[in-house]
Design an enzyme around this catalytic site. Structure first.
Site, PDB file in Angstrom:
ATOM      1  N   ILE A  13       0.719  -1.124   0.152  1.00  0.00           N
ATOM      2  CA  ILE A  13       0.013   0.131   0.108  1.00  0.00           C
ATOM      3  C   ILE A  13       0.952   1.317   0.129  1.00  0.00           C
ATOM      4  O   ILE A  13       0.678   2.276  -0.806  1.00  0.00           O
ATOM      5  CB  ILE A  13      -0.964  -0.087   1.149  1.00  0.00           C
ATOM      6  CG1 ILE A  13      -1.784  -1.259   1.139  1.00  0.00           C
ATOM      7  CG2 ILE A  13      -1.711   1.237   1.300  1.00  0.00           C
ATOM      8  CD1 ILE A  13      -2.889  -1.522   2.287  1.00  0.00           C
ATOM      9  N   SER A  32      11.949   3.334   3.738  1.00  0.00           N
ATOM     10  CA  SER A  32      12.157   1.926   3.630  1.00  0.00           C
ATOM     11  C   SER A  32      13.190   1.680   4.824  1.00  0.00           C
ATOM     12  O   SER A  32      14.211   2.202   4.652  1.00  0.00           O
ATOM     13  CB  SER A  32      12.766   1.560   2.396  1.00  0.00           C
ATOM     14  OG  SER A  32      12.894   0.092   2.072  1.00  0.00           O
ATOM     15  N   ASP A  59      13.650   3.205   9.541  1.00  0.00           N
ATOM     16  CA  ASP A  59      12.992   2.178  10.355  1.00  0.00           C
ATOM     17  C   ASP A  59      12.334   3.056  11.526  1.00  0.00           C
ATOM     18  O   ASP A  59      13.164   3.527  12.282  1.00  0.00           O
ATOM     19  CB  ASP A  59      14.050   1.558  10.785  1.00  0.00           C
ATOM     20  CG  ASP A  59      13.723  -0.028  11.768  1.00  0.00           C
ATOM     21  OD1 ASP A  59      12.500   0.325  12.386  1.00  0.00           O
ATOM     22  OD2 ASP A  59      14.248  -0.813  12.047  1.00  0.00           O
ATOM     23  N   ASN A  86       2.575   5.109   7.306  1.00  0.00           N
ATOM     24  CA  ASN A  86       1.972   3.883   6.636  1.00  0.00           C
ATOM     25  C   ASN A  86       2.498   2.612   7.328  1.00  0.00           C
ATOM     26  O   ASN A  86       1.730   1.581   7.245  1.00  0.00           O
ATOM     27  CB  ASN A  86       2.416   3.854   5.177  1.00  0.00           C
ATOM     28  CG  ASN A  86       1.976   2.586   4.529  1.00  0.00           C
ATOM     29  OD1 ASN A  86       0.882   1.943   4.402  1.00  0.00           O
ATOM     30  ND2 ASN A  86       2.861   1.715   4.146  1.00  0.00           N
ATOM     31  N   SER A 140      -6.609   0.821  10.659  1.00  0.00           N
ATOM     32  CA  SER A 140      -7.395  -0.379  10.260  1.00  0.00           C
ATOM     33  C   SER A 140      -8.659  -0.211  10.679  1.00  0.00           C
ATOM     34  O   SER A 140      -9.118   0.473  11.668  1.00  0.00           O
ATOM     35  CB  SER A 140      -6.719  -1.527  10.830  1.00  0.00           C
ATOM     36  OG  SER A 140      -7.674  -2.525  10.465  1.00  0.00           O
ATOM     37  N   LYS A 167      -4.225  -0.101  16.722  1.00  0.00           N
ATOM     38  CA  LYS A 167      -4.698   0.667  15.803  1.00  0.00           C
ATOM     39  C   LYS A 167      -5.653   1.460  16.557  1.00  0.00           C
ATOM     40  O   LYS A 167      -5.970   2.615  16.248  1.00  0.00           O
ATOM     41  CB  LYS A 167      -5.373   0.087  14.668  1.00  0.00           C
ATOM     42  CG  LYS A 167      -4.483  -0.864  13.651  1.00  0.00           C
ATOM     43  CD  LYS A 167      -3.540   0.064  13.033  1.00  0.00           C
ATOM     44  CE  LYS A 167      -2.457  -0.308  11.920  1.00  0.00           C
ATOM     45  NZ  LYS A 167      -1.595   0.409  11.216  1.00  0.00           N
TER      46      LYS A 167
HETATM   47  P1  NAP Z   1       2.814  -4.820   3.998  1.00  0.00           P
HETATM   48  O1  NAP Z   1       2.526  -5.379   2.803  1.00  0.00           O
HETATM   49  O2  NAP Z   1       3.093  -6.058   5.166  1.00  0.00           O
HETATM   50  O3  NAP Z   1       3.798  -3.782   4.071  1.00  0.00           O
HETATM   51  C1  NAP Z   1       4.344  -3.125   5.063  1.00  0.00           C
HETATM   52  C2  NAP Z   1       5.481  -2.258   5.076  1.00  0.00           C
HETATM   53  O4  NAP Z   1       5.658  -1.594   6.228  1.00  0.00           O
HETATM   54  C3  NAP Z   1       6.633  -2.741   4.372  1.00  0.00           C
HETATM   55  O5  NAP Z   1       7.217  -1.682   3.583  1.00  0.00           O
HETATM   56  C4  NAP Z   1       7.581  -2.917   5.498  1.00  0.00           C
HETATM   57  O6  NAP Z   1       8.934  -3.105   5.281  1.00  0.00           O
HETATM   58  C5  NAP Z   1       7.136  -1.730   6.170  1.00  0.00           C
HETATM   59  N1  NAP Z   1       7.602  -1.670   7.616  1.00  0.00           N
HETATM   60  C6  NAP Z   1       7.245  -2.716   8.502  1.00  0.00           C
HETATM   61  N2  NAP Z   1       7.938  -2.357  10.027  1.00  0.00           N
HETATM   62  C7  NAP Z   1       8.703  -1.271   9.712  1.00  0.00           C
HETATM   63  C8  NAP Z   1       9.584  -0.565  10.394  1.00  0.00           C
HETATM   64  N3  NAP Z   1       9.674  -0.757  11.533  1.00  0.00           N
HETATM   65  N4  NAP Z   1       9.895   0.530   9.853  1.00  0.00           N
HETATM   66  C9  NAP Z   1       9.527   0.888   8.517  1.00  0.00           C
HETATM   67  N5  NAP Z   1       8.943   0.047   7.819  1.00  0.00           N
HETATM   68  C10 NAP Z   1       8.227  -1.030   8.215  1.00  0.00           C
HETATM   69  O7  NAP Z   1       1.586  -4.235   4.505  1.00  0.00           O
HETATM   70  P2  NAP Z   1       0.292  -3.410   3.831  1.00  0.00           P
HETATM   71  O8  NAP Z   1      -0.861  -4.351   3.491  1.00  0.00           O
HETATM   72  O9  NAP Z   1       0.752  -2.463   2.920  1.00  0.00           O
HETATM   73  O10 NAP Z   1       0.176  -2.509   5.220  1.00  0.00           O
HETATM   74  C11 NAP Z   1       0.321  -0.965   5.053  1.00  0.00           C
HETATM   75  C12 NAP Z   1      -0.541  -0.514   6.180  1.00  0.00           C
HETATM   76  O11 NAP Z   1      -1.951  -0.594   6.089  1.00  0.00           O
HETATM   77  C13 NAP Z   1      -0.166  -1.026   7.712  1.00  0.00           C
HETATM   78  O12 NAP Z   1      -0.180   0.180   8.696  1.00  0.00           O
HETATM   79  C14 NAP Z   1      -1.415  -1.757   7.807  1.00  0.00           C
HETATM   80  O13 NAP Z   1      -1.624  -2.041   9.370  1.00  0.00           O
HETATM   81  C15 NAP Z   1      -2.319  -1.025   7.246  1.00  0.00           C
HETATM   82  N6  NAP Z   1      -3.837  -1.879   7.167  1.00  0.00           N
HETATM   83  C16 NAP Z   1      -3.556  -3.001   6.007  1.00  0.00           C
HETATM   84  C17 NAP Z   1      -4.627  -3.717   5.604  1.00  0.00           C
HETATM   85  C18 NAP Z   1      -4.706  -4.982   4.392  1.00  0.00           C
HETATM   86  O14 NAP Z   1      -5.536  -5.666   4.646  1.00  0.00           O
HETATM   87  N7  NAP Z   1      -3.408  -5.044   3.918  1.00  0.00           N
HETATM   88  C19 NAP Z   1      -5.958  -3.242   6.197  1.00  0.00           C
HETATM   89  C20 NAP Z   1      -5.997  -2.489   7.059  1.00  0.00           C
HETATM   90  C21 NAP Z   1      -4.970  -1.632   7.569  1.00  0.00           C
HETATM   91  P3  NAP Z   1       9.714  -4.400   4.757  1.00  0.00           P
HETATM   92  O15 NAP Z   1       9.309  -4.714   3.380  1.00  0.00           O
HETATM   93  O16 NAP Z   1      11.006  -4.141   5.019  1.00  0.00           O
HETATM   94  O17 NAP Z   1       8.740  -5.540   5.821  1.00  0.00           O
END
Ligand code: NAP
Length: 245
Positions: A13, A32, A59, A86, A140, A167
């Site tokens: 996202i 990143s 980070d 994000n 979320s 959240k």
């Molecule tokens: P994702 O595919 O797991 O991607 C998460 C991103 O966050 C990755 O770039 C990851 O980096 C990064 N990240 C994790 N820990 C970090 C840290 N300590 N410092 C910097 N970056 C970090 O998740 P997503 O689905 O895109 O989710 C993005 C946001 O949307 C999150 O806040 C999640 O809670 C929210 N959300 C998602 C959903 C869903 O259904 N997907 C629904 C509701 C809310 P790496 O590549 O290094 O791991």
């Protein structure tokens, strides 16, 4: 040219939000935690002709990384127009309140709550230099305390001790921050991207990253008369787009 910083933007996202902000003419600093992954993501956008993008090692759980990113960004721009918090983690699928380790809960809060607060505090001075700063906290629908007490809600049984409370805490911080910035041009909102197919949930979500990022970017582009201190969720509130907290 307007500037934006997105945390966790190397994939999913966050990456798609970077693409959409670039398409809207923003210069995007692509956060990143792994610089190499950020560079690869930026290269992909560059290859699409979206050249106003720069990777930034960040980070959100590492104070030194946040400080270094702030210093690096200060050398590239005088002002930041958009901050999208994000980066987020789930912390595992099963999180029973009586069986989830404190370590897991701390880890999730470190990223989803304390990371957001520390990043926001670190970049607030650059945001204050913008005439129309926007902060978007990616939350979320599962962070809604009101809906978690409504047995008719479709996600009512989706309870957990780490992610959902993290959240909810992020939502609380959003309200407090918006209040502190109430007499300024800031808009501070929480956005639920919707249940989306990403690595986060092993691609179980029905939604697309394009639609999810569009919801996030919409809040980043809110105009001067737009709302602040809102919890946007098309999933929780298909008719109004505004979720109960
Ligand atoms: P994702 O595919 O797991 O991607 C998460 C991103 O966050 C990755 O770039 C990851 O980096 C990064 N990240 C994790 N820990 C970090 C840290 N300590 N410092 C910097 N970056 C970090 O998740 P997503 O689905 O895109 O989710 C993005 C946001 O949307 C999150 O806040 C999640 O809670 C929210 N959300 C998602 C959903 C869903 O259904 N997907 C629904 C509701 C809310 P790496 O590549 O290094 O791991």
């Amino acid at each position: 040219m307007k500037t934006a910083l997105i945390t966790g933007a190397n994939k999913s996202i966050g990456f798609e939000a970077a693409r959409q902000l670039l398409q809207n003419g923003y210069t995007v600093y692509l956060g990143s935690r792994d610089l190499q992954k950020g560079q690869q993501a930026a290269q992909q956008l560059y290859a699409e002709g979206l050249t106003q993008v720069e990777p930034l090692q960040l980070d959100v759980t590492n104070s030194a990384s946040i400080a270094a990113a702030r210093q690096a960004l200060g050398q590239k721009t005088q002002a930041l127009d958009v901050l999208i918090n994000n980066a987020g983690i789930l912390g595992g699928m099963m999180q029973p309140p009586l069986g989830t380790s404190i370590g897991t809960i701390r880890e999730v809060f470190d990223t989803n709550v304390f990371g957001v607060i520390e990043v926001t505090q670190a970049f607030i001075d650059l945001l204050r230099q913008s005439p129309a700063p926007r902060i978007v906290n990616v939350t979320s629908g599962l962070g809604s305390l009101t809906l978690h007490n409504d047995p008719s809600w479709k996600y009512y049984p989706v309870k957990g001790a780490a992610y959902q409370p993290s959240k909810a805490a992020l939502n609380a911080y959003t309200i407090m921050l918006a209040y502190e910035l109430r007499d300024t041009p800031f808009k501070v909102n929480a956005v639920d991207p919707g249940y989306t197919a990403t690595d986060f949930n092993h691609h179980s979500g029905p939604g697309s990253v394009t639609d999810a990022a569009a919801r996030v970017v919409k809040a980043a582009l809110i105009g001067p008369d737009g709302p602040t201190s809102q919890f946007f969720s098309d999933d929780n509130a298909p008719e109004t787009g505004v979720s109960p907290w």
